[in-house]
Scaffold this motif. Structure first.
Motif, mmCIF file in Angstrom:
data_model
loop_
_atom_site.group_PDB
_atom_site.id
_atom_site.type_symbol
_atom_site.label_atom_id
_atom_site.label_comp_id
_atom_site.label_asym_id
_atom_site.label_seq_id
_atom_site.Cartn_x
_atom_site.Cartn_y
_atom_site.Cartn_z
ATOM 1 N N ASN A 96 -6.007 -4.893 10.029
ATOM 2 C CA ASN A 96 -6.409 -3.676 10.728
ATOM 3 C C ASN A 96 -7.821 -3.859 11.286
ATOM 4 O O ASN A 96 -8.752 -4.116 10.533
ATOM 5 C CB ASN A 96 -6.375 -2.493 9.758
ATOM 6 C CG ASN A 96 -6.523 -1.168 10.468
ATOM 7 O OD1 ASN A 96 -7.146 -1.093 11.515
ATOM 8 N ND2 ASN A 96 -5.948 -0.128 9.909
ATOM 9 N N ALA B 92 -1.858 5.828 2.154
ATOM 10 C CA ALA B 92 -2.917 4.944 2.644
ATOM 11 C C ALA B 92 -2.557 4.386 4.009
ATOM 12 O O ALA B 92 -3.388 4.281 4.901
ATOM 13 C CB ALA B 92 -3.156 3.818 1.648
ATOM 14 N N THR C 11 -4.671 -1.042 -5.364
ATOM 15 C CA THR C 11 -3.329 -0.460 -5.338
ATOM 16 C C THR C 11 -2.481 -1.045 -6.466
ATOM 17 O O THR C 11 -1.662 -0.357 -7.061
ATOM 18 C CB THR C 11 -2.646 -0.740 -3.982
ATOM 19 O OG1 THR C 11 -3.473 -0.209 -2.948
ATOM 20 C CG2 THR C 11 -1.281 -0.093 -3.901
ATOM 21 N N HIS C 12 -2.692 -2.316 -6.750
ATOM 22 C CA HIS C 12 -1.818 -2.995 -7.705
ATOM 23 C C HIS C 12 -2.418 -3.197 -9.084
ATOM 24 O O HIS C 12 -1.702 -3.211 -10.074
ATOM 25 C CB HIS C 12 -1.409 -4.354 -7.144
ATOM 26 C CG HIS C 12 -0.639 -4.250 -5.875
ATOM 27 N ND1 HIS C 12 0.586 -3.636 -5.801
ATOM 28 C CD2 HIS C 12 -0.927 -4.644 -4.613
ATOM 29 C CE1 HIS C 12 1.024 -3.668 -4.559
ATOM 30 N NE2 HIS C 12 0.124 -4.264 -3.813
ATOM 31 N N PHE D 96 -11.154 -1.817 9.775
ATOM 32 C CA PHE D 96 -11.683 -1.870 8.415
ATOM 33 C C PHE D 96 -12.218 -3.266 8.131
ATOM 34 O O PHE D 96 -11.683 -4.251 8.637
ATOM 35 C CB PHE D 96 -10.582 -1.533 7.405
ATOM 36 C CG PHE D 96 -10.115 -0.112 7.488
ATOM 37 C CD1 PHE D 96 -10.799 0.886 6.816
ATOM 38 C CD2 PHE D 96 -9.015 0.233 8.246
ATOM 39 C CE1 PHE D 96 -10.391 2.194 6.890
ATOM 40 C CE2 PHE D 96 -8.592 1.553 8.344
ATOM 41 C CZ PHE D 96 -9.280 2.533 7.657
ATOM 42 N N ARG E 114 8.167 -0.365 -2.545
ATOM 43 C CA ARG E 114 6.726 -0.497 -2.395
ATOM 44 C C ARG E 114 6.101 -1.106 -3.640
ATOM 45 O O ARG E 114 5.154 -1.874 -3.560
ATOM 46 C CB ARG E 114 6.124 0.877 -2.119
ATOM 47 C CG ARG E 114 4.669 0.853 -1.764
ATOM 48 C CD ARG E 114 4.105 2.242 -1.645
ATOM 49 N NE ARG E 114 3.995 2.917 -2.927
ATOM 50 C CZ ARG E 114 3.140 2.579 -3.892
ATOM 51 N NH1 ARG E 114 2.336 1.570 -3.717
ATOM 52 N NH2 ARG E 114 3.101 3.240 -5.028
ATOM 53 N N ARG F 199 6.665 -4.824 -3.481
ATOM 54 C CA ARG F 199 5.894 -5.511 -2.440
ATOM 55 C C ARG F 199 4.434 -5.625 -2.845
ATOM 56 O O ARG F 199 3.836 -4.672 -3.310
ATOM 57 C CB ARG F 199 5.996 -4.756 -1.120
ATOM 58 C CG ARG F 199 7.291 -4.996 -0.403
ATOM 59 C CD ARG F 199 7.184 -4.582 1.048
ATOM 60 N NE ARG F 199 6.942 -3.164 1.183
ATOM 61 C CZ ARG F 199 7.888 -2.297 1.541
ATOM 62 N NH1 ARG F 199 9.093 -2.708 1.783
ATOM 63 N NH2 ARG F 199 7.591 -1.032 1.664
ATOM 64 N N ARG G 120 -4.913 6.449 6.345
ATOM 65 C CA ARG G 120 -6.097 5.613 6.462
ATOM 66 C C ARG G 120 -5.949 4.663 7.645
ATOM 67 O O ARG G 120 -6.680 4.744 8.614
ATOM 68 C CB ARG G 120 -6.277 4.799 5.178
ATOM 69 C CG ARG G 120 -7.595 5.056 4.465
ATOM 70 C CD ARG G 120 -7.546 4.418 3.100
ATOM 71 N NE ARG G 120 -7.940 3.018 3.156
ATOM 72 C CZ ARG G 120 -9.197 2.611 3.145
ATOM 73 N NH1 ARG G 120 -10.164 3.477 3.106
ATOM 74 N NH2 ARG G 120 -9.497 1.340 3.160
ATOM 75 N N HIS G 121 -4.936 3.809 7.549
ATOM 76 C CA HIS G 121 -4.829 2.738 8.537
ATOM 77 C C HIS G 121 -4.362 3.231 9.898
ATOM 78 O O HIS G 121 -4.950 2.909 10.921
ATOM 79 C CB HIS G 121 -3.898 1.640 8.012
ATOM 80 C CG HIS G 121 -4.525 0.848 6.920
ATOM 81 N ND1 HIS G 121 -5.183 -0.319 7.153
ATOM 82 C CD2 HIS G 121 -4.631 1.083 5.593
ATOM 83 C CE1 HIS G 121 -5.664 -0.790 6.008
ATOM 84 N NE2 HIS G 121 -5.336 0.042 5.046
ATOM 85 N N ALA G 122 -3.296 4.014 9.917
ATOM 86 C CA ALA G 122 -2.765 4.434 11.208
ATOM 87 C C ALA G 122 -3.655 5.497 11.844
ATOM 88 O O ALA G 122 -4.026 5.398 13.006
ATOM 89 C CB ALA G 122 -1.339 4.945 11.058
ATOM 90 N N GLU H 191 -8.842 -2.449 -1.286
ATOM 91 C CA GLU H 191 -7.793 -1.437 -1.289
ATOM 92 C C GLU H 191 -6.473 -2.026 -1.821
ATOM 93 O O GLU H 191 -5.771 -1.390 -2.612
ATOM 94 C CB GLU H 191 -7.666 -0.919 0.142
ATOM 95 C CG GLU H 191 -6.275 -0.681 0.645
ATOM 96 C CD GLU H 191 -6.279 -0.266 2.101
ATOM 97 O OE1 GLU H 191 -6.437 -1.124 2.978
ATOM 98 O OE2 GLU H 191 -6.111 0.936 2.348
ATOM 99 N N THR H 192 -6.170 -3.263 -1.415
ATOM 100 C CA THR H 192 -4.932 -3.885 -1.884
ATOM 101 C C THR H 192 -5.000 -4.185 -3.384
ATOM 102 O O THR H 192 -4.050 -3.920 -4.124
ATOM 103 C CB THR H 192 -4.675 -5.192 -1.116
ATOM 104 O OG1 THR H 192 -4.882 -4.943 0.268
ATOM 105 C CG2 THR H 192 -3.274 -5.693 -1.339
ATOM 106 N N LEU I 23 0.842 -1.190 0.000
ATOM 107 C CA LEU I 23 0.000 0.000 0.000
ATOM 108 C C LEU I 23 0.884 1.250 0.000
ATOM 109 O O LEU I 23 2.031 1.207 0.435
ATOM 110 C CB LEU I 23 -0.903 0.011 1.230
ATOM 111 C CG LEU I 23 -1.845 -1.174 1.390
ATOM 112 C CD1 LEU I 23 -2.763 -0.946 2.580
ATOM 113 C CD2 LEU I 23 -2.675 -1.367 0.130
ATOM 114 N N THR I 24 0.319 2.359 -0.475
ATOM 115 C CA THR I 24 1.095 3.601 -0.493
ATOM 116 C C THR I 24 1.255 4.126 0.932
ATOM 117 O O THR I 24 0.444 3.837 1.802
ATOM 118 C CB THR I 24 0.383 4.681 -1.318
ATOM 119 O OG1 THR I 24 -0.900 4.902 -0.715
ATOM 120 C CG2 THR I 24 0.193 4.243 -2.752
#
Lengths: 323, 325
Positions: free
Chosen positions: B106, A232, B121-122, B109, B87, B90, A236-238, B117-118, A228-229
């Protein structure tokens, strides 16, 4: 969840009854209203008659119940100082304090959260260290002092902003707002910055330490492993995971912002509830003091209730426990 | 497209600076991984197996750092990439699965949000397409009623189910390599076998290569094509699983194998290797295994053994020194 909210509302009512008792005790034990109203030269008969008229001879519980009953309807009697219904005076002053507090909280969050995130993600950068040092000053300086320094700097030396007052207000029904006029906006800047400085640094430090902790968790590491960037991951997550403590503290601090507003309003001669309360204290205006007390506690209780409900919105783990 | 090994690690060295001195946690580790191959990495805690895995996907926790050596993933050198460049590798080319499924997701979510979202992203997908792919991934990892499960939060899943979700997340963009760091250690024994079987099947179907880090020799024997045995940050022995299990060349591996009881065997006591692995601050001179080694001789206490290649089976032990090489 409904059960939870109902139990919280019942608790809140309990708190308000207790506060009402303290406010009521002001009337009974701080000074004698009959003396205040008739003056020292009145006869004993006159005093006794007024006592009966005012219901001051009734048993304590009856008087207390009457006080609560009236307070619920917004009737706190007449102000000794202005000889007008207290509730009208409070309603006049309320918008000034509400706007000041809200703007202050908004500023604190708007500046404190991003600073905290930055300092949490890059704990070693010089900017983070600067934030931390400056925040130490913010936490330790007393409000009246920062207020005076800001007045001297921006109002007297630079002459950019007015040193006191609320500027021009616009009436929206009974609500007077200073946020719609240029002079009102200029006037609210200094007091709200003064008021928010402490909260801002508190929130920044809180978000920073939460961030430092959260970026070490497995789910952030796994989010990185998923590619993830950074945006994000951090925003978003943190960030969402830092929100629960931030909501708690912001909620609690809302209360103390209203309380601290007494000082800020005095320094800036801001025509709000805090200034009203200080004047009432000097004058011995007990109905106003009692109303202020009840009102401030009502705010505290309401905000806490709101915060409790917000938890459910943010954290799904709480929701499932109560449905 | 590159068609050499999916992963090459050459002389990897990982250091952890501490206040007093710099510890060498991983030293001179080299191996290759062919496409679709499963390499097991075993060792005791602190042997450097997890660090090696983390270094490959660029997620070493500071202050740990790669101090030497080179890593190529799919023919691309990755050990010197910036975080931003890494990144892009990965998730897309190399994914990872971590030990504890309870903390890998997480909590705030839904599973669907994290999958979508994953995926987005890719892969260049619309929200609806990504959701459809998320559904099929959940079904593929064996989650019943994926339609309903998609909108649930991680706390509504059991440990085994969560690890399935984690695997689905790692597979979102069809990576060619997965680093699985103790993927079953935190699970019940009955679930462990299911998860391993799932991982094995999926990687076989997708042609994904796996570096399976574990301390469970049983899992390795069942899953891996080759195995690397690590001790004090070095590879003691590396070879095809069948060979290493049947005829271990390094005394340490031999000790490990001997300490696994076989079914149908009667024994009073389990075999154990005397002593424990030395701390990184206290690695002995010569061969790091020498104080515990039953076959120790003079040279082991003086000189560190070179790695000897015995035809696809490498071992770092003086027993297999010059006389065979």
């Amino acid at each position: 969840m409904i059960r939870f909210i109902i139990s919280r509302i019942l608790q809140s009512i309990g708190v308000m009854l207790a506060v009402g008792l303290i406010a009521f005790a002001l009337f009974t034990y701080v000074g004698d209203p009959v003396n205040n109203m008739l003056g020292p030269s009145a006869s004993t008969d006159d005093r006794a008659r007024l006592r009966t008229e005012l219901g001051l001879d009734d048993p304590f519980l009856v008087q207390y119940a009457r006080f609560i009953g009236r307070a619920v309807q917004g009737d706190f009697g007449l102000s000794y100082q202005y000889a007008r219904p207290v509730i009208d005076i409070v309603a006049e002053r309320l918008p000034a304090t509400a706007e000041l507090s809200l703007v202050a909280v908004f500023l604190a969050l708007l500046v404190g959260i991003p600073m905290g995130i930055y300092a949490g993600i890059r704990p070693r950068s010089w900017l983070s260290k600067l934030f931390m040092s400056v925040s130490l000053i913010g936490v330790s300086l007393p409000t009246f002092f920062t207020g005076i320094v800001l007045i001297v700097l921006f109002a007297i030396v630079l002459r950019w902003l007015p040193p006191f007052g609320r500027g021009d207000v616009v009436m929206l029904g009974w609500w007077s707002t200073g946020l719609l006029s240029w002079s009102g906006l200029k006037s609210i800047l200094l007091p709200s910055v003064t008021l928010s400085l402490f909260q801002m640094t508190l929130i920044m430090r809180l978000v920073r330490s939460e961030m430092l902790e959260i970026v070490r968790t497995d789910y952030i590491r796994f989010a990185q492993a998923r590619g993830l960037t950074s945006r994000a991951i951090y925003f978003r997550h943190a960030l969402k995971n830092t929100l629960v403590p931030v909501i708690t503290i912001t909620g609690l601090q809302m209360g103390s912002i209203i309380a601290f507003a007494v000082i800020t309003e005095t320094v800036f001669q801001w025509p709000g509830l805090g200034l009203l309360f200080i004047q009432a204290l000097n004058f011995g205006d007990i109905p106003v003091m009692a109303a202020y007390l009840v009102f401030v506690s009502l705010m505290f209780v309401a905000i806490n209730l709101f915060v409790d409900i917000l938890y459910f919105v943010v954290d799904p783990r709480l929701r499932s426990g109560w449905t | 497209m590159h068609d050499g090994p999916i992963l090459q690690v050459e002389n990897l060295r990982i250091e952890i600076p501490t206040r007093h001195r710099t510890l060498v946690a991983v030293d001179d580790v080299s191996f290759e991984l062919a496409r679709g191959e499963v390499l097991g990495v075993v060792g005791e805690s602190g042997a450097g197996k997890s660090l090696t895995g983390a270094a490959i996907i660029g997620l070493l926790r500071p202050p740990g750092r790669i101090a030497g050596g080179r890593i190529w993933i799919d023919g691309k050198r990755v050990d010197n990439l910036s975080q931003a460049e890494m990144r892009k590798v990965r998730g897309r080319i190399a994914g990872a699965i971590f030990q504890d499924p309870m903390t890998s997701l997480n909590p705030l979510f839904t599973v669907g949000q994290q999958l979508v979202e994953t995926i987005r992203t890719h892969l260049d997908m619309s929200r609806a397409e990504a959701r459809a792919r998320a559904l099929s991934l959940l079904a593929e990892v064996g989650i019943p009623a994926p339609e309903q499960r998609l909108d649930q939060y991680p706390h509504q899943f059991s440990g085994g189910m969560r690890q399935r979700v984690v695997i689905a997340l790692a597979l979102c963009a069809n990576p060619k390599l997965i680093i699985a760091d103790e993927p079953t250690t935190a699970l019940d024994v009955s679930i462990q076998a299911q998860i391993i079987a799932l991982l094995k099947r999926l990687c076989h179907e997708h042609g994904t290569a796996v570096v399976l880090v574990t301390h469970d020799m049983g899992v390795i024997a069942e899953t891996a094509d080759r195995v690397a045995v690590m001790y004090t940050g070095r590879i003691a022995e590396l070879g095809p699983v069948a060979e290493v299990v049947r005829a271990p060349r390094h005394p340490y591996t031999a000790g490990l194998m001997a300490s696994i009881p076989a079914i149908g065997e009667t024994r009073d006591r389990l075999y154990q290797i005397d002593g424990s692995m030395p701390r990184l601050t206290n690695i002995p001179q010569g061969c790091p295994f020498n104080p515990r080694c039953p076959a120790v001789f003079d040279r082991c206490r003086r000189e560190r053994p070179e790695t000897v290649d015995l035809g696809g089976h490498r071992v770092a032990c003086w027993k297999h020194g010059e006389q065979e090489a």
